[in-house]
Design a protein around this motif. Sequence first.
Motif, PDB file in Angstrom:
ATOM      1  N   GLY A   1      58.203  48.347  26.811  1.00  0.00           N
ATOM      2  CA  GLY A   1      57.855  47.351  27.828  1.00  0.00           C
ATOM      3  C   GLY A   1      59.061  46.668  28.445  1.00  0.00           C
ATOM      4  O   GLY A   1      60.119  47.270  28.638  1.00  0.00           O
ATOM      5  N   ARG A   2      58.903  45.377  28.739  1.00  0.00           N
ATOM      6  CA  ARG A   2      59.934  44.639  29.478  1.00  0.00           C
ATOM      7  C   ARG A   2      61.190  44.410  28.665  1.00  0.00           C
ATOM      8  O   ARG A   2      62.234  44.065  29.228  1.00  0.00           O
ATOM      9  CB  ARG A   2      59.359  43.293  29.938  1.00  0.00           C
ATOM     10  N   ASN A   3      61.106  44.571  27.349  1.00  0.00           N
ATOM     11  CA  ASN A   3      62.305  44.403  26.526  1.00  0.00           C
ATOM     12  C   ASN A   3      63.397  45.394  26.886  1.00  0.00           C
ATOM     13  O   ASN A   3      64.560  45.187  26.567  1.00  0.00           O
ATOM     14  CB  ASN A   3      61.958  44.579  25.038  1.00  0.00           C
ATOM     15  N   ARG A   4      63.007  46.492  27.539  1.00  0.00           N
ATOM     16  CA  ARG A   4      64.012  47.491  27.901  1.00  0.00           C
ATOM     17  C   ARG A   4      64.935  46.975  29.001  1.00  0.00           C
ATOM     18  O   ARG A   4      66.074  47.409  29.114  1.00  0.00           O
ATOM     19  CB  ARG A   4      63.320  48.776  28.369  1.00  0.00           C
ATOM     20  N   LEU A   5      64.432  46.046  29.815  1.00  0.00           N
ATOM     21  CA  LEU A   5      65.223  45.579  30.955  1.00  0.00           C
ATOM     22  C   LEU A   5      66.561  44.958  30.551  1.00  0.00           C
ATOM     23  O   LEU A   5      67.613  45.380  31.037  1.00  0.00           O
ATOM     24  CB  LEU A   5      64.416  44.574  31.782  1.00  0.00           C
ATOM     25  N   PRO A   6      66.549  43.923  29.698  1.00  0.00           N
ATOM     26  CA  PRO A   6      67.843  43.337  29.338  1.00  0.00           C
ATOM     27  C   PRO A   6      68.770  44.331  28.647  1.00  0.00           C
ATOM     28  O   PRO A   6      69.993  44.259  28.809  1.00  0.00           O
ATOM     29  CB  PRO A   6      67.472  42.172  28.410  1.00  0.00           C
ATOM     30  N   ILE A   7      68.171  45.260  27.893  1.00  0.00           N
ATOM     31  CA  ILE A   7      69.008  46.220  27.167  1.00  0.00           C
ATOM     32  C   ILE A   7      69.678  47.189  28.147  1.00  0.00           C
ATOM     33  O   ILE A   7      70.885  47.428  28.087  1.00  0.00           O
ATOM     34  CB  ILE A   7      68.163  46.979  26.117  1.00  0.00           C
ATOM     35  N   LEU A   8      68.898  47.721  29.065  1.00  0.00           N
ATOM     36  CA  LEU A   8      69.467  48.630  30.069  1.00  0.00           C
ATOM     37  C   LEU A   8      70.514  47.908  30.910  1.00  0.00           C
ATOM     38  O   LEU A   8      71.590  48.449  31.211  1.00  0.00           O
ATOM     39  CB  LEU A   8      68.354  49.166  30.981  1.00  0.00           C
ATOM     40  N   GLN A   9      70.186  46.696  31.301  1.00  0.00           N
ATOM     41  CA  GLN A   9      71.130  45.939  32.123  1.00  0.00           C
ATOM     42  C   GLN A   9      72.426  45.682  31.354  1.00  0.00           C
ATOM     43  O   GLN A   9      73.524  45.784  31.908  1.00  0.00           O
ATOM     44  CB  GLN A   9      70.492  44.610  32.552  1.00  0.00           C
ATOM     45  N   ALA A  10      72.287  45.363  30.070  1.00  0.00           N
ATOM     46  CA  ALA A  10      73.475  45.100  29.253  1.00  0.00           C
ATOM     47  C   ALA A  10      74.352  46.345  29.157  1.00  0.00           C
ATOM     48  O   ALA A  10      75.586  46.257  29.246  1.00  0.00           O
ATOM     49  CB  ALA A  10      73.052  44.639  27.864  1.00  0.00           C
ATOM     50  N   LEU A  11      73.736  47.511  28.991  1.00  0.00           N
ATOM     51  CA  LEU A  11      74.528  48.742  28.898  1.00  0.00           C
ATOM     52  C   LEU A  11      75.297  48.981  30.196  1.00  0.00           C
ATOM     53  O   LEU A  11      76.435  49.467  30.183  1.00  0.00           O
ATOM     54  CB  LEU A  11      73.609  49.927  28.574  1.00  0.00           C
ATOM     55  N   GLY A  12      74.684  48.622  31.307  1.00  0.00           N
ATOM     56  CA  GLY A  12      75.391  48.735  32.584  1.00  0.00           C
ATOM     57  C   GLY A  12      76.507  47.720  32.691  1.00  0.00           C
ATOM     58  O   GLY A  12      77.599  48.031  33.175  1.00  0.00           O
ATOM     59  N   GLN A  13      76.250  46.496  32.249  1.00  0.00           N
ATOM     60  CA  GLN A  13      77.292  45.468  32.321  1.00  0.00           C
ATOM     61  C   GLN A  13      78.464  45.810  31.423  1.00  0.00           C
ATOM     62  O   GLN A  13      79.610  45.504  31.735  1.00  0.00           O
ATOM     63  CB  GLN A  13      76.693  44.101  31.959  1.00  0.00           C
TER      64      GLN A  13
ATOM     65  N   GLU B   1      58.208  54.749  34.705  1.00  0.00           N
ATOM     66  CA  GLU B   1      57.076  54.302  35.528  1.00  0.00           C
ATOM     67  C   GLU B   1      57.292  52.896  36.084  1.00  0.00           C
ATOM     68  O   GLU B   1      56.779  52.541  37.142  1.00  0.00           O
ATOM     69  CB  GLU B   1      55.791  54.302  34.685  1.00  0.00           C
ATOM     70  N   ASP B   2      58.032  52.083  35.344  1.00  0.00           N
ATOM     71  CA  ASP B   2      58.255  50.683  35.732  1.00  0.00           C
ATOM     72  C   ASP B   2      59.361  50.608  36.785  1.00  0.00           C
ATOM     73  O   ASP B   2      60.494  51.041  36.551  1.00  0.00           O
ATOM     74  CB  ASP B   2      58.643  49.879  34.478  1.00  0.00           C
ATOM     75  N   ARG B   3      59.031  50.035  37.933  1.00  0.00           N
ATOM     76  CA  ARG B   3      59.992  49.955  39.026  1.00  0.00           C
ATOM     77  C   ARG B   3      61.259  49.200  38.626  1.00  0.00           C
ATOM     78  O   ARG B   3      62.367  49.580  38.965  1.00  0.00           O
ATOM     79  CB  ARG B   3      59.346  49.271  40.233  1.00  0.00           C
ATOM     80  N   ASP B   4      61.090  48.089  37.915  1.00  0.00           N
ATOM     81  CA  ASP B   4      62.251  47.299  37.500  1.00  0.00           C
ATOM     82  C   ASP B   4      63.152  48.087  36.551  1.00  0.00           C
ATOM     83  O   ASP B   4      64.376  47.960  36.593  1.00  0.00           O
ATOM     84  CB  ASP B   4      61.804  45.994  36.829  1.00  0.00           C
ATOM     85  N   VAL B   5      62.535  48.881  35.678  1.00  0.00           N
ATOM     86  CA  VAL B   5      63.329  49.705  34.757  1.00  0.00           C
ATOM     87  C   VAL B   5      64.120  50.739  35.552  1.00  0.00           C
ATOM     88  O   VAL B   5      65.320  50.949  35.318  1.00  0.00           O
ATOM     89  CB  VAL B   5      62.417  50.390  33.705  1.00  0.00           C
ATOM     90  N   ARG B   6      63.466  51.372  36.522  1.00  0.00           N
ATOM     91  CA  ARG B   6      64.167  52.365  37.353  1.00  0.00           C
ATOM     92  C   ARG B   6      65.345  51.722  38.082  1.00  0.00           C
ATOM     93  O   ARG B   6      66.450  52.255  38.100  1.00  0.00           O
ATOM     94  CB  ARG B   6      63.206  52.969  38.388  1.00  0.00           C
ATOM     95  N   HIS B   7      65.088  50.570  38.680  1.00  0.00           N
ATOM     96  CA  HIS B   7      66.161  49.923  39.438  1.00  0.00           C
ATOM     97  C   HIS B   7      67.293  49.487  38.518  1.00  0.00           C
ATOM     98  O   HIS B   7      68.469  49.654  38.847  1.00  0.00           O
ATOM     99  CB  HIS B   7      65.653  48.712  40.216  1.00  0.00           C
ATOM    100  N   THR B   8      66.944  48.922  37.371  1.00  0.00           N
ATOM    101  CA  THR B   8      67.983  48.443  36.455  1.00  0.00           C
ATOM    102  C   THR B   8      68.840  49.614  35.971  1.00  0.00           C
ATOM    103  O   THR B   8      70.067  49.500  35.872  1.00  0.00           O
ATOM    104  CB  THR B   8      67.345  47.697  35.262  1.00  0.00           C
ATOM    105  N   ALA B   9      68.199  50.736  35.679  1.00  0.00           N
ATOM    106  CA  ALA B   9      68.957  51.914  35.247  1.00  0.00           C
ATOM    107  C   ALA B   9      69.873  52.405  36.372  1.00  0.00           C
ATOM    108  O   ALA B   9      71.035  52.767  36.133  1.00  0.00           O
ATOM    109  CB  ALA B   9      67.994  53.024  34.832  1.00  0.00           C
TER     110      ALA B   9
END
Lengths: 312, 415
Positions: free
Chosen positions: A194-206, A223-231
Motif C-alpha cells: 500500500g501507501r507505505n511504499r511511497l516514502p520508501i521508494l522516494q527515499a531510495l531516489g533521494q 497500479e497506484d499512480r503515486d507509486v508509478r510517479h515516485t518511482a
Amino acid sequence: MPATKPNVAALVEQMPETDKDIQAKQEEAKSAAQPDAPDKPKPRPDRWGAASKFTGPDPDAASKIFTEILSGGRDSLMELLALVREPSDADYKSYKAGYVLHGLVILAGQGGNERQRRLLVDTLASQLGQEGYSKAVKGYFIRELRLLGGKEAISALGAHLLDDDLCGDATQALLTIRENVAPQFRSALKKATGRNRLPILQALGQLRDSDSISILKKALADEDRDVRHTAAWALANLGDAGSIDALLKSADSAEGWERIEATNVCLLLAERLTTNNRKSDATRVYGHLRDTRTGSNERHIRAAAEKAMIGF
Amino acid sequence: MKKHLKRITRRHFLTGSAAALATVSIVPRHVLGAPAVSPSDTLGGALIGVGGRGPGTWSEVVKSVEGAGMAVTKLAECDVKWLDRADNRTKYTDFRRVLERKDIDVVAIATPPHWHALISIAAMAAGKDVLCEKPMTRFIAEGRAVADAAQRYGRIFQIGTFGRFGASRDSRNVVTRKIMKSGLLKTCPAVVIKRGGLKVKEWSGLVNARPQPVPASLDWDMYVGPSPMKPYHPHRHGGTHRGYWDYEGGGLCDMGQHYLDPLTWTWGKDDTAPVEVEPHAPPAHPEACGMWGWIELKYADGFTLVFDSGEWGAPYDRRQPRGISLDDLDDEGRKQIAAMPDPEPLRSFGEAVKTRKPAGGNAEAAYRTVTILHLANIAIRIGRKIRFDPVKEMIIGDEEANRLVNLPMRAPWHL
C-alpha cells in the motif's frame, strides 16, 4: 556519575508552566475566593493571539537541569523517557518531560559531547522496540533521533519502516542520517504494501541508491499512480540512462497535471545525466522535449530544453 | 526584444470569462473606470489559499498587472478546507488541478508557508508566473529549489512583500547600496537593529494541544502536505499555524521578510547570507515556536543585523545602531561613488510578466532574505551560535544544526 542519583521527576517539574496553565490556576484561585461570582467564558484555544503559549525556562537554569539528568547516565534517561507523554495520550499531563528530553538532545548534539550523544541515542533507540510507550511517544523519540542519531540508530529506525504510524518519521530520520541507510529501505520495500511504499521508494531516489534501479523500474508498472510517479522521479534523480525511453514515453502519453509532472521528471533526468557526464544521453532527452513540446502551453519546456543544450 | 510574450489566446479568454462569470464575482474593468484592455492583454489567474492573506495577495496581483497595462481575471480558487464545496471548475481543493489548466497564466499563492516552495515550483513547471506570499519558504533548501525552478523554466517569481520598491527610490538608500556594492569598505561597520514588532508571543504555538477531530470540510492530509503528519488541532490551521515549526517559523518568519525585504536591497545582500548567528533565547520547544530575546547576525564583510524582540529577557546592548555614509570613504572613494550609475529601477510583478525580466522581489533575492530568518530560527532552536557557509548553503561544524537546513518531506512530496 554524580554522588547522588538525580531526582528526574522533580527536575522535570521545575520547567515553567505555560501561561495558559498559570492563567487557569489563577482563575481557579479566584473562583475559590469568590464562589458567588459568575464564571467567565474561557478563551477559545484556536483564537488568534489567545494565551496558552510557551515562555520557556531561564536558559542557565535549564542547562543545569539537562546536564544533571544527562550525568545520571542510562538509569536517569530511562526514568525520563518513562515520563514522556504526547497530548494524544490518555494520561498526558504536561509538555515538561518531552521538552526536557529535547533539551538533552540539543545539549548532547553540541560538538564535544560524543559520549553523552551516544548514550542518549542508544537509550532512545533501545526503547523504540519496547512495549509501554504509545505510538505517539515513539514518534516523538524518532523525531529526536532525527536530530541526534547516527549509524548506531539505523537498525532500530529501519524496524519501523513498515509501521503505518511511524513510517514517515522513521523515513525522515534515516534520510537525515543518510549514510548506510539504503539497505534498510531496500529490505523494507520487499515487505511493504500500500501507501507505505511511497516514502520508501522516494527515499531510495533521494539516496540515489543505484542498487535499487531494478526494483524502481518494476514499480513503474504499479497500479497506484503515486507509486508509478515516485518511482519515475527516483529513477530520474538517480540519473539512470536505462530509464530514458520509459520516462519519455510515460511523459508523452500523460495528460493534464500528470503530463506536467512527468515532463518535469524528464528534465530532472536530463540534469542528472549532465551532472554524471552523460551528455549524449542528456541531449537525447532534451532534444526529445524540444521537438515534442510544441504547444503554446509547453513553450517554457521547449525553451528550458533549448537553453540547457546551449552549453553542450 | 519582444514586448509581451505572455498573452493568452482568444479561446482561453472566452473560456475563462465564461467560467469566471459562472461563479466568481468580477466587476468589469470599465465599471471601475479603468481603460479598456484587449482580450489578448488579459491574463488568466488563480488564487491558491484563499484564507487570511489570500484576498490581499490576489489584490496585489491585480494592482501590479493593471499597473503594467494589462488585466487579469481570476478563473480559479483553491483551498484545502473546501471539501464540501469544491466543484473542480472554479473552486478546487487540489492545487494540481488548477495548475493543469491551460487558461491560467499567473498564480497567487497564499497558503501557509510549508506549501509555498512546492506550489511555486509546480506552478512554474506548469508555465505559470507566481506571486507568492511571504515568508517564501519553511526551510533554507526550499528557497534554492524555487530560485533554480524560476531559472530553469524562465518564469517570473515575486515575493508577496514590496518594501524594497519604495526603499530603492530613496536617495539615501541608493547611496548606501552603491557604497556596499562598490567594495570600497574593507570592513562594514554598520549595525542595523530591528527592535520589536516581531509578534513573538502572538505567533507562538501550543505545547499541550490535545488532538481533535478533523472538520469534515478540511482535507487534513493535503493541508499537512510535505510536513510531518501530526494529529489535527485547530491551532495548527487557519493563521495560528504560524506558531509551529512544521508550517512556519513564528512571528519572526511572519514579520521578518517584510522588514528585511527593503534592507537586503539597501545593504546589497541579495546574493549572500550571514556567516555567524548568535541567539539569546530559552531552550526551544521541538514543535511549537516560542519566546526569544535577540539574535545577532553577522555577514562576512562585518555588516551586523540584530533582531531584538523586546518580548523576552534583557534587551540587546552589545552594539549601537550605526549606518554608513560617504564620510566613511576617502576622497577617491567618494569620486568613485559619484561616478557609479544608479541601480536600475525595480520591476513590479506586472512589469516583469510583461517584459519577461526578473521582478524586484525575484526568487533569488527573496531566497536570500528568507534565509536570514531561517538561520535566526535555527540558532534559536539549537540554542547556540552557528556559522553558515553562504556558498555551500550549509552550517559549518554543527551537524545537529545542519539537520535543520534541509528537512526531508513527507512522501509523495519532495523538492
